[in-house]
Design a protein around this motif. Structure first.
Motif, short mmCIF file in Angstrom:
data_model
loop_
_atom_site.label_atom_id
_atom_site.label_comp_id
_atom_site.label_asym_id
_atom_site.label_seq_id
_atom_site.Cartn_x
_atom_site.Cartn_y
_atom_site.Cartn_z
N ARG A 217 1.00 -0.69 0.16
CA ARG A 217 -0.14 -0.07 0.24
C ARG A 217 0.70 1.21 -0.20
O ARG A 217 0.34 2.12 -0.68
N ASP A 231 1.87 7.02 -0.12
CA ASP A 231 1.02 6.08 -0.52
C ASP A 231 0.02 7.00 -1.04
O ASP A 231 -0.01 7.49 -2.26
N ASP A 266 -0.84 -0.41 -7.99
CA ASP A 266 0.06 -1.41 -7.02
C ASP A 266 1.63 -1.91 -6.46
O ASP A 266 1.88 -2.35 -6.33
N GLU A 323 1.96 -2.91 3.67
CA GLU A 323 0.73 -3.53 3.33
C GLU A 323 -0.91 -2.63 4.14
O GLU A 323 -0.35 -2.46 5.27
#
Length: 323
Positions: A217, A231, A266, A323
Motif C-alpha cells: 500500500r 501512498d 499497486d 501493506e
C-alpha cells in the motif's frame, strides 16, 4: 593494421638505398586490454617450475584464443600476462568475458582445490602502433585498470564504458576512483559483471524478493533521520543533488535530478534519470542496477545514487514496502 591477421608487418622498414632504418608509426584509437594470471608465484611454489609453467601457458593460450575470436590482436605475452587490442569496446568486453568463462570451465586448472583465476583491465584511447608493438598513455591506463582488478574481475575505465552497447553498460557498475600516471585527475573504475548469474541479477527487469498475492500500500523511506512516505496521498518522490528534490543528496556521482519513485498500479517503481545510474540492494543481498530505466521495489532494502549503498552507512537511503 589487419584485425584478422594482426598488425601489418610493414610498420617498420629499412631504407636500403641509404643504408639507414626508418620507423613508420601509425596512430589510432583502440580498446587496450591486459589480462594476467593471479597468484602465479604461488603456482610455482606449489607445483614446481615445469607443471606451473604448463598451467600458465594453458591460461595464456585460452586468453589468446578468446582475443582472436573477438576480432582482437595479441600484441605480446609477458610471462603470465597478455597485452591485446580490439577495434571496439564491445569486442574487448566480449573477449574478456570469454577469457574468464573459458578458464573457469577447465577443471584441470585447479590447484589444491582452488581454481586458477585471471584479472583483466581495459581502456579505450589513442595509441601509437610501431614495429608490432603499441605505445602511449592509453597503455599505461589499461595496465592501471588491471592492477586494480581482483581475481575474476573485469575492470574498465569510464572511456570504455561510455562506448559499450546498452547491454554491457547495463551490467557495469562504478566501484572506485584511482590515480593514473600522467593524469592530474583521478579516473573512475567500473566493473563489468560478466558472469551470467550476476549479470541477470543486475538487469532492470528483475523483481527483487517477490511476494505473490500481497499488495503493498505504501513505501516508507528513511534518510539521515528523516522519514518519507509514498501512498495514495503522495504518489511521487524525487531524489538528487538539486534543492528542489524531496530527498536532497550531495555527491560527485549524483545528478541534479537523479531518480524518482512512483506509485503505479499497486507497484512502486524506482525510475533512474541520471548519468551514473542507481543501485538497489534488497535485504537478502540481491542487487539491481538501473540507468535511464526502472526497477520494481519490493520487500525492503537500500538505494544508492551513483554507487552501491553500504550496509552500515548512516547516510544510506533505506526503504520498506508496507501493506
Amino acid at each position: 593494421m589487419n584485425w584478422n591477421g594482426g598488425i601489418d608487418a610493414g610498420s617498420r622498414g629499412a631504407d636500403r638505398a641509404s643504408g639507414s632504418y626508418r620507423v613508420t608509426s601509425t596512430e589510432t584509437e583502440v580498446a587496450v586490454l591486459f589480462a594476467d594470471v593471479v597468484g602465479s608465484t604461488r603456482l610455482y611454489e606449489i607445483l614446481g617450475d615445469n607443471q606451473a609453467r604448463e598451467m600458465i601457458v594453458s591460461c595464456v593460450d585460452l586468453m589468446r584464443e578468446a582475443t582472436e575470436r573477438n576480432r582482437g590482436t595479441v600484441i605480446k605475452t609477458i610471462g603470465d600476462e597478455i597485452l591485446a587490442i580490439f577495434p571496439t569496446c564491445d569486442d574487448a568486453v566480449n573477449g574478456a568475458a570469454e577469457m574468464q568463462q573459458d578458464i573457469g570451465a577447465r577443471p584441470e586448472l585447479t590447484v589444491q582445490g582452488q581454481h586458477v583465476a585471471i584479472r583483466i583491465g581495459c581502456h579505450f584511447g589513442p595509441v601509437v602502433l610501431e614495429n608490432r608493438d603499441i605505445f602511449g598513455a592509453s597503455v599505461h591506463t589499461a595496465n592501471r585498470m588491471t592492477s586494480q582488478a581482483k581475481a575474476g574481475q573485469v575492470v574498465l575505465s569510464a572511456d570504455t564504458v561510455n562506448r559499450l552497447s546498452p547491454e554491457w553498460r547495463a551490467v557495469s557498475r562504478q566501484i572506485d576512483v584511482t590515480a593514473v600516471r600522467g593524469l592530474q585527475e583521478e579516473m573512475e573504475l567500473f566493473e563489468v559483471l560478466w558472469q551470467t548469474e550476476d549479470a541477470t541479477s543486475m538487469l532492470p527487469s528483475i523483481e527483487m524478493a517477490t511476494r505473490q498475492g500481497r499488495r503493498p500500500r505504501r513505501v516508507r523511506l528513511r534518510y539521515l533521520g528523516r522519514e518519507y512516505l509514498l501512498d495514495d496521498s503522495k504518489k511521487e518522490l524525487t531524489m538528487g543533488r538539486a534543492e528542489e528534490n524531496d530527498i536532497v543528496i550531495k555527491g560527485t556521482l549524483i545528478s541534479r535530478l537523479h531518480a524518482k519513485i512512483e506509485a503505479s498500479r499497486d507497484k512502486f517503481l524506482l525510475i533512474d534519470q541520471s548519468t551514473n545510474g542507481t543501485f538497489v540492494t534488497s535485504q537478502e543481498g540481491k542487487e539491481a542496477f538501473v540507468r535511464r530505466d526502472s526497477v520494481i521495489l519490493q520487500g525492503k532494502g537500500m538505494i544508492g545514487l551513483g554507487k552501491l549503498p553500504e550496509a552500515n552507512a548512516t547516510d544510506a537511503i533505506r526503504y520498506q514496502l508496507e501493506e
